[in-house]
Design a protein around this motif. Structure first.
Motif, mmCIF file in Angstrom:
data_model
loop_
_atom_site.group_PDB
_atom_site.id
_atom_site.type_symbol
_atom_site.label_atom_id
_atom_site.label_comp_id
_atom_site.label_asym_id
_atom_site.label_seq_id
_atom_site.Cartn_x
_atom_site.Cartn_y
_atom_site.Cartn_z
ATOM 1 N N ARG A 198 0.835 -1.198 0.000
ATOM 2 C CA ARG A 198 0.000 0.000 0.000
ATOM 3 C C ARG A 198 0.873 1.253 0.000
ATOM 4 N NH1 ARG A 198 -1.170 -3.865 3.881
ATOM 5 N NH2 ARG A 198 -2.884 -5.197 3.180
ATOM 6 N N ILE A 199 0.742 2.024 -1.064
ATOM 7 C CA ILE A 199 1.469 3.287 -1.190
ATOM 8 C C ILE A 199 0.442 4.408 -1.217
ATOM 9 C CG2 ILE A 199 3.022 4.654 -2.639
ATOM 10 C CD1 ILE A 199 4.206 2.027 -3.652
ATOM 11 N N ALA A 200 0.576 5.358 -0.301
ATOM 12 C CA ALA A 200 -0.454 6.390 -0.124
ATOM 13 C C ALA A 200 0.104 7.782 -0.327
ATOM 14 C CB ALA A 200 -1.070 6.279 1.271
ATOM 15 N N VAL A 201 -0.773 8.668 -0.746
ATOM 16 C CA VAL A 201 -0.411 10.066 -0.908
ATOM 17 C C VAL A 201 -0.588 10.791 0.432
ATOM 18 C CG1 VAL A 201 -2.733 10.839 -1.582
ATOM 19 C CG2 VAL A 201 -0.729 12.071 -2.408
ATOM 20 N N GLU A 202 0.298 11.746 0.701
ATOM 21 C CA GLU A 202 0.189 12.539 1.933
ATOM 22 C C GLU A 202 -1.185 13.204 2.034
ATOM 23 O OE1 GLU A 202 3.328 15.379 1.935
ATOM 24 O OE2 GLU A 202 4.839 13.976 2.699
ATOM 25 N N GLY A 203 -1.728 13.237 3.233
ATOM 26 C CA GLY A 203 -2.996 13.915 3.459
ATOM 27 C C GLY A 203 -4.218 13.038 3.315
ATOM 28 N N ALA A 204 -4.057 11.825 2.796
ATOM 29 C CA ALA A 204 -5.184 10.912 2.665
ATOM 30 C C ALA A 204 -5.520 10.315 4.033
ATOM 31 C CB ALA A 204 -4.869 9.815 1.669
ATOM 32 N N THR A 205 -6.714 9.793 4.144
ATOM 33 C CA THR A 205 -7.139 9.128 5.378
ATOM 34 C C THR A 205 -7.681 7.745 5.036
ATOM 35 O OG1 THR A 205 -9.369 10.085 5.247
ATOM 36 C CG2 THR A 205 -7.717 11.296 6.538
ATOM 37 N N ILE A 206 -7.768 6.918 6.064
ATOM 38 C CA ILE A 206 -8.217 5.538 5.861
ATOM 39 C C ILE A 206 -9.000 5.096 7.086
ATOM 40 C CG2 ILE A 206 -6.045 4.578 6.792
ATOM 41 C CD1 ILE A 206 -6.301 2.358 4.685
ATOM 42 N N GLY A 207 -10.036 4.304 6.874
ATOM 43 C CA GLY A 207 -10.792 3.839 8.029
ATOM 44 C C GLY A 207 -12.003 3.020 7.648
ATOM 45 N N LEU A 208 -12.455 2.214 8.587
ATOM 46 C CA LEU A 208 -13.655 1.395 8.435
ATOM 47 C C LEU A 208 -14.779 2.057 9.230
ATOM 48 C CD1 LEU A 208 -11.870 -2.041 8.816
ATOM 49 C CD2 LEU A 208 -12.994 -1.211 6.738
ATOM 50 N N ILE A 267 -8.282 7.482 10.222
ATOM 51 C CA ILE A 267 -6.951 7.928 10.626
ATOM 52 C C ILE A 267 -6.154 8.410 9.408
ATOM 53 C CG2 ILE A 267 -6.890 6.395 12.631
ATOM 54 C CD1 ILE A 267 -5.059 4.507 11.012
ATOM 55 N N PRO A 268 -5.216 9.323 9.613
ATOM 56 C CA PRO A 268 -4.343 9.741 8.515
ATOM 57 C C PRO A 268 -3.479 8.569 8.057
ATOM 58 C CG PRO A 268 -4.153 11.222 10.414
ATOM 59 C CD PRO A 268 -4.907 10.027 10.875
ATOM 60 N N VAL A 269 -3.107 8.572 6.786
ATOM 61 C CA VAL A 269 -2.267 7.480 6.283
ATOM 62 C C VAL A 269 -0.907 7.479 6.968
ATOM 63 C CG1 VAL A 269 -3.397 7.195 4.059
ATOM 64 C CG2 VAL A 269 -1.596 8.925 4.302
ATOM 65 N N GLU A 270 -0.490 8.631 7.484
ATOM 66 C CA GLU A 270 0.768 8.673 8.231
ATOM 67 C C GLU A 270 0.671 7.802 9.488
ATOM 68 O OE1 GLU A 270 0.568 12.174 5.574
ATOM 69 O OE2 GLU A 270 -0.837 11.242 6.978
ATOM 70 N N GLU A 271 -0.477 7.843 10.167
ATOM 71 C CA GLU A 271 -0.685 6.975 11.337
ATOM 72 C C GLU A 271 -0.824 5.522 10.898
ATOM 73 O OE1 GLU A 271 -3.928 6.246 14.963
ATOM 74 O OE2 GLU A 271 -3.882 8.189 13.935
ATOM 75 N N ALA A 272 -1.481 5.301 9.768
ATOM 76 C CA ALA A 272 -1.616 3.943 9.240
ATOM 77 C C ALA A 272 -0.252 3.336 8.942
ATOM 78 C CB ALA A 272 -2.487 3.961 7.984
ATOM 79 N N LYS A 273 0.671 4.165 8.498
ATOM 80 C CA LYS A 273 2.029 3.670 8.248
ATOM 81 C C LYS A 273 2.704 3.271 9.558
ATOM 82 C CE LYS A 273 6.428 4.903 6.019
ATOM 83 N NZ LYS A 273 7.293 4.666 7.163
ATOM 84 N N GLU A 274 2.477 4.027 10.611
ATOM 85 C CA GLU A 274 3.094 3.732 11.907
ATOM 86 C C GLU A 274 2.642 2.377 12.448
ATOM 87 O OE1 GLU A 274 2.264 6.937 14.543
ATOM 88 O OE2 GLU A 274 3.453 8.415 13.426
ATOM 89 N N ILE A 275 1.396 1.982 12.170
ATOM 90 C CA ILE A 275 0.903 0.698 12.693
ATOM 91 C C ILE A 275 1.133 -0.440 11.690
ATOM 92 C CG2 ILE A 275 -0.796 1.803 14.187
ATOM 93 C CD1 ILE A 275 -2.963 1.050 12.166
ATOM 94 N N GLY A 276 1.778 -0.142 10.565
ATOM 95 C CA GLY A 276 2.124 -1.173 9.602
ATOM 96 C C GLY A 276 1.063 -1.465 8.562
ATOM 97 N N LEU A 277 0.039 -0.616 8.485
ATOM 98 C CA LEU A 277 -1.039 -0.850 7.539
ATOM 99 C C LEU A 277 -0.714 -0.296 6.159
ATOM 100 C CD1 LEU A 277 -3.824 -2.121 7.353
ATOM 101 C CD2 LEU A 277 -4.822 0.079 8.017
#
Length: 266
Positions: A131-141, A176-186
């Motif tokens: 998963r490669i994400a652009v800065e500023g994107a968010t992700i969540g269920l 959550i921001p994709v930056e946080e998603a990266k921190e948890i390994g998502l």
């Protein structure tokens, strides 16, 4: 004079470039939300890419810079409910489940998260391999806030990140921001918007320099061995066998001759 109707752009774009199938959700006016027809088109695209021997890897992304995918089309769901009909229930019906189809496409799948990935859009991300994400994107269920079920997410998310974090995200429906998603390994990588397209191209190019036989072996072994005890997993032996392949012979010879290998995908 008969009035001409402008042709409708396809909801899903499919293009093969340099051994890579690029699958693009093309509903920017609806934040790339998935209508019933979109899900069907995506499923067909992943089946085609999975079966095509000329495709060595797959990229899934969305049109525009607002959203990767906003999930299911809630407006369509409301119209279905108002008409007295029932929306589709996961893992039922005539067609294969989209997420299951992705998981069973035994080729590397890279999610190019060009914008927000919410609900079903997040499940598309979860069903991808990298998963490669652009800065500023968010992700969540966000399904709990809509009375939905996140059938795939409730099973897969606790397998991808620590259980307590997964359940926190599921229970609260927070985004959550994709930056946080990266921190948890998502998420694997977060890049600036101006570098996003180039980085996505560069990364997938780094995959297809490798043997397609080995890539398919990795994907199928990693998928089918998930959850098995180690002795059982090591003896599973699914997918093409690279040890017996022409690509293995070529790969070794190319290394010894100090040249780029010419893969035959067999």
């Amino acid at each position: 004079m008969t009035e001409q109707t402008a042709p409708t752009a396809p909801e899903v774009l499919y293009e093969i470039r340099d051994k890579v199938a690029w699958i693009t959700i093309n509903r920017p006016e609806r934040r790339n939300a998935m209508a019933v027809s979109t899900v069907k088109a995506l499923t067909e695209a992943f089946v085609e890419a999975g079966e095509d021997p000329e495709v060595w890897a797959i990229v899934l992304t969305g049109t525009g810079d607002k959203a990767f995918c906003a999930g299911g089309d809630l407006k369509e769901m409301d119209q279905i409910a108002r008409s007295g009909r029932q929306i589709h229930v996961p893992m039922t019906g005539l067609y294969r489940n989209l997420f299951e189809t992705m998981l069973e496409a035994y080729k590397p799948i890279v999610a190019g998260i060009n914008g927000h990935a919410i609900a079903g859009g997040c499940e598309l991300v979860l069903s991808s391999d990298v998963r490669i994400a652009v800065e500023g994107a968010t992700i969540g269920l966000t399904e709990a806030a809509r009375g939905m079920g996140a059938n795939l997410g409730s099973v897969l998310l606790p397998r991808l990140v620590p259980r307590a974090i997964a359940l926190d995200l599921l229970y609260t429906a927070r985004v959550i921001p994709v930056e946080e998603a990266k921190e948890i390994g998502l998420v694997n990588k977060v890049v600036p918007r101006e570098q996003f397209a180039e980085e996505l191209e560069r990364y997938v190019a780094s995959i297809i320099t490798n043997s397609p036989v080995t890539l398919r072996r990795y994907k199928e072994m990693a998928t089918k061995s998930w959850g098995l005890p180690l002795p059982s997993a090591l003896r599973l032996n699914v997918g093409p066998n690279p040890y017996l392949s022409e690509d293995r012979v070529e790969g070794v010879r190319a290394f010894l001759e100090k040249r780029a290998p010419q893969w035959k995908n067999r």
